[in-house]
Design a protein around this motif. Structure first.
Motif, PDB file in Angstrom:
ATOM      1  N   SER A 272      33.661   4.352 -24.141  1.00  0.00           N
ATOM      2  CA  SER A 272      32.485   3.610 -23.695  1.00  0.00           C
ATOM      3  C   SER A 272      31.238   4.489 -23.739  1.00  0.00           C
ATOM      4  CB  SER A 272      32.713   3.084 -22.275  1.00  0.00           C
ATOM      5  OG  SER A 272      31.556   2.430 -21.799  1.00  0.00           O
ATOM      6  N   GLY A 273      31.385   5.743 -23.281  1.00  0.00           N
ATOM      7  CA  GLY A 273      30.238   6.651 -23.297  1.00  0.00           C
ATOM      8  C   GLY A 273      29.772   6.950 -24.712  1.00  0.00           C
ATOM      9  N   ILE A 274      30.721   7.183 -25.622  1.00  0.00           N
ATOM     10  CA  ILE A 274      30.345   7.492 -27.010  1.00  0.00           C
ATOM     11  C   ILE A 274      29.719   6.274 -27.677  1.00  0.00           C
ATOM     12  CG2 ILE A 274      31.246   8.129 -29.276  1.00  0.00           C
ATOM     13  CD1 ILE A 274      33.360   9.808 -27.859  1.00  0.00           C
ATOM     14  N   ASN A 275      30.268   5.079 -27.425  1.00  0.00           N
ATOM     15  CA  ASN A 275      29.712   3.859 -28.023  1.00  0.00           C
ATOM     16  C   ASN A 275      28.271   3.637 -27.597  1.00  0.00           C
ATOM     17  OD1 ASN A 275      31.549   2.693 -29.815  1.00  0.00           O
ATOM     18  ND2 ASN A 275      32.812   1.887 -28.152  1.00  0.00           N
ATOM     19  N   SER A 276      27.990   3.890 -26.336  1.00  0.00           N
ATOM     20  CA  SER A 276      26.620   3.716 -25.840  1.00  0.00           C
ATOM     21  C   SER A 276      25.667   4.640 -26.592  1.00  0.00           C
ATOM     22  CB  SER A 276      26.561   4.003 -24.340  1.00  0.00           C
ATOM     23  OG  SER A 276      27.389   3.110 -23.622  1.00  0.00           O
ATOM     24  N   VAL A 277      26.093   5.883 -26.784  1.00  0.00           N
ATOM     25  CA  VAL A 277      25.234   6.837 -27.492  1.00  0.00           C
ATOM     26  C   VAL A 277      25.073   6.427 -28.960  1.00  0.00           C
ATOM     27  CG1 VAL A 277      24.976   9.245 -28.178  1.00  0.00           C
ATOM     28  CG2 VAL A 277      25.944   8.695 -25.946  1.00  0.00           C
ATOM     29  N   MET A 278      26.172   5.976 -29.597  1.00  0.00           N
ATOM     30  CA  MET A 278      26.114   5.590 -31.009  1.00  0.00           C
ATOM     31  C   MET A 278      25.187   4.393 -31.225  1.00  0.00           C
ATOM     32  SD  MET A 278      28.223   7.661 -32.746  1.00  0.00           S
ATOM     33  CE  MET A 278      28.937   6.843 -34.156  1.00  0.00           C
ATOM     34  N   GLU A 279      25.231   3.435 -30.316  1.00  0.00           N
ATOM     35  CA  GLU A 279      24.349   2.273 -30.433  1.00  0.00           C
ATOM     36  C   GLU A 279      22.894   2.684 -30.268  1.00  0.00           C
ATOM     37  OE1 GLU A 279      25.681  -0.527 -27.555  1.00  0.00           O
ATOM     38  OE2 GLU A 279      27.566  -0.967 -28.595  1.00  0.00           O
ATOM     39  N   LYS A 280      22.633   3.597 -29.329  1.00  0.00           N
ATOM     40  CA  LYS A 280      21.268   4.071 -29.129  1.00  0.00           C
ATOM     41  C   LYS A 280      20.769   4.810 -30.370  1.00  0.00           C
ATOM     42  CE  LYS A 280      18.500   7.125 -26.193  1.00  0.00           C
ATOM     43  NZ  LYS A 280      18.528   8.086 -25.068  1.00  0.00           N
ATOM     44  N   MET A 281      21.628   5.645 -30.964  1.00  0.00           N
ATOM     45  CA  MET A 281      21.241   6.385 -32.159  1.00  0.00           C
ATOM     46  C   MET A 281      21.021   5.448 -33.344  1.00  0.00           C
ATOM     47  SD  MET A 281      21.051   9.508 -31.203  1.00  0.00           S
ATOM     48  CE  MET A 281      20.919  10.298 -32.788  1.00  0.00           C
ATOM     49  N   GLN A 282      21.803   4.372 -33.388  1.00  0.00           N
ATOM     50  CA  GLN A 282      21.664   3.431 -34.497  1.00  0.00           C
ATOM     51  C   GLN A 282      20.314   2.744 -34.465  1.00  0.00           C
ATOM     52  OE1 GLN A 282      24.875   0.638 -34.766  1.00  0.00           O
ATOM     53  NE2 GLN A 282      24.152  -0.275 -36.661  1.00  0.00           N
ATOM     54  N   THR A 283      19.802   2.443 -33.261  1.00  0.00           N
ATOM     55  CA  THR A 283      18.473   1.839 -33.155  1.00  0.00           C
ATOM     56  C   THR A 283      17.391   2.787 -33.651  1.00  0.00           C
ATOM     57  OG1 THR A 283      18.231   2.613 -30.863  1.00  0.00           O
ATOM     58  CG2 THR A 283      19.198   0.429 -31.203  1.00  0.00           C
ATOM     59  N   GLU A 284      17.657   4.080 -33.608  1.00  0.00           N
ATOM     60  CA  GLU A 284      16.713   5.083 -34.097  1.00  0.00           C
ATOM     61  C   GLU A 284      16.987   5.449 -35.553  1.00  0.00           C
ATOM     62  OE1 GLU A 284      17.021   8.406 -31.489  1.00  0.00           O
ATOM     63  OE2 GLU A 284      16.550   7.268 -29.676  1.00  0.00           O
ATOM     64  N   ASN A 285      17.925   4.727 -36.151  1.00  0.00           N
ATOM     65  CA  ASN A 285      18.308   4.985 -37.546  1.00  0.00           C
ATOM     66  C   ASN A 285      18.800   6.414 -37.730  1.00  0.00           C
ATOM     67  OD1 ASN A 285      18.739   4.170 -40.196  1.00  0.00           O
ATOM     68  ND2 ASN A 285      16.692   4.783 -40.872  1.00  0.00           N
ATOM     69  N   ARG A 286      19.547   6.885 -36.747  1.00  0.00           N
ATOM     70  CA  ARG A 286      20.142   8.223 -36.824  1.00  0.00           C
ATOM     71  C   ARG A 286      21.624   8.126 -36.502  1.00  0.00           C
ATOM     72  NH1 ARG A 286      17.372  12.857 -33.583  1.00  0.00           N
ATOM     73  NH2 ARG A 286      17.609  11.427 -31.801  1.00  0.00           N
TER      74      ARG A 286
END
Length: 705
Positions: free
Chosen positions: A638-652
């Motif tokens: 859950s913690g990693i998914n939250s970070v991955m989704e946030k990074m995806q919005t930044e196109n990173r």
């Protein structure tokens, strides 16, 4: 025994002299222009010249394409030099010995001169002039123009041909050797037509030189015969005009043959047939011969016409039409019989409607895509096949990223699928399928998209995001509302890209690895020969590379991989251990794809307490793998998914960093829940790479990271 030795010695000498044959021939031509030749040698050389011209013409007629006679421009130059050398030698004899009679320059010149003139000097000169005009104005001028245009068009077409070869190579339709051969053919074709553009000037100049030499021989001969040898005007005219016209004719007949050969070569279209078969095939159509027979028949019944001649020609033409018609009917009967036999075979082999052909159950394609009938338009040549171009681009990019050639994707229609469905297979396994609408566009909402757009709501097949199929006229409005609009072929290509990246390890086989080794051996032969198979068998190396590809690690730097293997005690290590030992050497290839050179690498770490706990658990479980409680796994995921989704919005994109001892076990566990997550160890980070910690899983500040 002595005879065999003698013959062997002679052949040995001939082989040794072969490289000097052409230079010696050129030197002989130069000598021929300076040293007087006896009439007998002049006859031999003129006969040889005619023979050479005939051979060149016959070779031109029987080539399949112009490049089959790529030496033609050079041969044409040598033949022209030979003929001009003979003109110089014959002119010397005509002017120096022409007063002795018409046979002064040899039997060949005398025979040709008397044959053309036939007792009338004026007629002979005009006949010779007509031959010159035909050669110079008609054939040579036309061939020169065709050569010029062909050279220009060939050079203009070179970039497009090179791009077509690159596209076929990237699509897997050509091997590297075939592509290299085609590039060489294109270069040779450009050189050939460029040379022919200049070589045609040799033929033109030769024809002009023939006119000038004729005038010099006649005028100079008359002056010498009358002034120096006191010959009567009629005798001098008889001797010197016969000699001059004979000399010119002996030279112009080979020149005319070479001009015809030049025109044939430059107007030749590359086919799989020689010229006679090509022309025969194309004019041998019955629709052309019957009307021709009818017109000749009408001319034959008109009073005052040569009726018998036209009627005979009409009958002959009608006979040719009838013969072609009968041949066509025979071919049709054979084809019908073959079709009937094939149909009978099918009936014998199909007992019911559910019978399958071998091609349907034994598809050996590494990658295949089945399309419903509604998607056939995406690969239709009439619509430029947009899906084909997209798939080629996907294969090219993934091949560059991973370091080996992704196999060609075989695309087939499948009537068992619904109209707008498609299915992707790796080997025989179905790995993905979905539905698209070829007449619509897929609108994927961005962060700024607040207003819902009308259309068919679906999930994006690649990333499982909410999306909407819209009409093309809605594209501008959707983009203004913050949607990303994607074409249907791009949807399939993106889905294929995701599948191929995920399944790359399944696409790599021993044949592919051997191809990589063969390519590397061109630059590092000693490294390849000393490593494979002496230290590492091909099957073990393939397993190691597959393990790297499973975790998205590129294998493009095969040289460094082999160097690492050569430094390890491979006999005591398993493929898994060898792959882990190689990873720090090639990890920079993966990192540079995620974060460019001057950008910091976003990383996710564990808190010190959580990581130490995982290390302790790994030590306790040992070879059984990492076993964590379900709640702990859920918290980490859950913690990693939250970070991955946030990074995806930044196109990173961020990577997970952990201790080397738990990296592999942790990767096997987490990638089941987050397939796109890359997990590296601390030792795999380059020393000169900047990092940015974007999250620390397990810490109290995790939610704020």
């Amino acid at each position: 025994m002595n005879l065999t030795s003698t013959l062997g010695g002679q052949f040995f000498i001939l082989e040794k002299l072969k490289p000097f044959g052409l230079p010696l021939a050129i030197l002989m031509l130069m000598v021929m222009m300076v040293i007087p030749l006896p009439a007998f040698l002049l006859d031999v050389f003129f006969t040889t010249n005619i023979l050479l011209s005939l051979l060149i013409l016959m070779v031109s007629l029987h080539t399949f394409r112009p490049l089959d006679f790529s030496s033609f421009p050079t041969v044409l130059l040598f033949a022209t030099i030979l003929r001009l050398g003979l003109n110089v030698a014959s002119t010397r004899i005509v002017l120096s010995s022409g007063h002795t009679g018409s046979d002064a320059a040899g039997k060949v010149i005398e025979a040709f001169g008397e044959f053309v003139i036939a007792g009338n000097y004026v007629v002979g000169i005009f006949v010779f002039a007509i031959l010159i005009i035909i050669n110079l104005v008609v054939i040579t001028k036309g061939a020169g123009r065709v050569s010029e245009v062909s050279a220009r068009f060939t050079l203009d077409a070179m970039p497009g041909k090179q791009m077509a070869i690159d596209a076929d190579l990237n699509a897997g339709l050509l091997t590297s050797e075939e592509a290299k051969q085609r590039r060489d053919d294109i270069a040779k074709e450009a050189d050939f037509y460029g040379s022919m553009d200049g070589a045609s000037k040799f033929v033109k100049g030769d024809a002009i030189a023939g006119i000038l030499i004729l005038l010099i021989n006649i005028i100079g001969g008359l002056i010498i015969g009358i002034a120096q040898h006191n010959l009567p005007v009629s005798t001098a005219a008889e001797n010197y005009i016969i000699l001059s016209v004979g000399d010119g004719l002996v030279a112009q007949i080979p020149s005319l043959l070479l001009a015809i050969a030049t025109a044939i070569i430059v107007t030749r279209v590359s086919t799989s047939q020689d010229l006679s078969k090509q022309i025969g095939t194309q004019i041998g159509i019955k629709q052309a011969w019957l009307p021709s027979a009818g017109v000749l028949f009408l001319l034959g019944i008109i009073p005052g016409m040569p009726n018998l001649l036209f009627l005979t020609a009409s009958a002959l033409t009608f006979f040719i039409w009838w013969t072609i018609k009968k041949q066509g009917e025979s071919s049709g009967e054979i084809n019908d019989k073959s079709v009937k036999e094939n149909d009978e075979d099918k009936l014998d082999n199909t007992d019911d409607d559910n019978a399958l052909s071998l091609s349907e159950i034994a598809d050996n394609s590494a990658i295949s895509m089945q399309l419903g009938y509604g998607l056939i338009q995406l690969v239709d040549d009439e619509n430029d096949g947009p899906l084909i171009a997209r798939i080629t681009g996907v294969r090219k990019q993934i091949s560059k990223d991973l370091g080996f050639i992704i196999p060609q994707v075989r695309i087939r229609d499948d009537l068992s699928l619904e109209a707008n469905h498609y299915r992707i297979r790796i080997g025989q396994e179905i790995v993905a399928e979905d539905k698209i609408f070829p007449q619509l566009l897929l609108a994927i909402p961005g962060d700024s998209a607040q207003t819902k757009i009308e259309g068919t709501d679906v999930k994006d097949p690649s990333f499982n995001m909410d999306a909407t199929w819209i009409e093309p006229h809605q594209q501008a409005r959707a983009e203004n509302l913050g949607y990303m609009v994607v074409e249907p072929e791009a949807v399939i290509a993106t889905h294929l890209n995701q599948i191929l990246s995920k399944q790359a390890a399944d696409l790599l086989g021993q044949d592919d690895v051997q191809a990589l080794l063969d390519n590397l051996s061109k630059t590092s032969p000693q490294l390849v020969s000393s490593t494979v198979p002496k230290l590492v068998p091909l099957n073990i190396l393939t397993s190691i590379l597959k393990l790297l590809l499973i975790e998205n690690m590129p294998i493009s730097d095969l040289k460094r991989i082999l160097e690492v293997l050569a430094s390890l005690n491979v006999k005591t290590m398993s493929p898994i251990e060898l792959a882990e030992a190689i990873r720090p050497t090639v990890s920079s290839l993966l990192i540079q794809q995620i974060a460019p050179l001057n950008n910091a690498l976003p990383i996710i770490t564990f808190s010190a307490e959580l990581e130490q706990m995982i290390v302790n658990i790994a030590k306790q479980t040992g070879a059984n793998g990492l076993i964590l409680e379900g709640s702990l796994i859920q918290k980490i995921v859950s913690g990693i998914n939250s970070v991955m989704e946030k990074m995806q919005t930044e196109n990173r994109k961020a990577v997970m960093i952990t201790a080397p001892v738990i990296r592999r076990d942790l990767s096997q566990m987490l990638r089941q829940h987050i397939p796109t997550l890359d997990i590296l160890s601390f030792t795999e980070l380059p020393d000169n790479k900047k990092i940015e910690v974007v999250a620390n899983i397990g810490s109290d500040e995790e939610s704020n990271s």
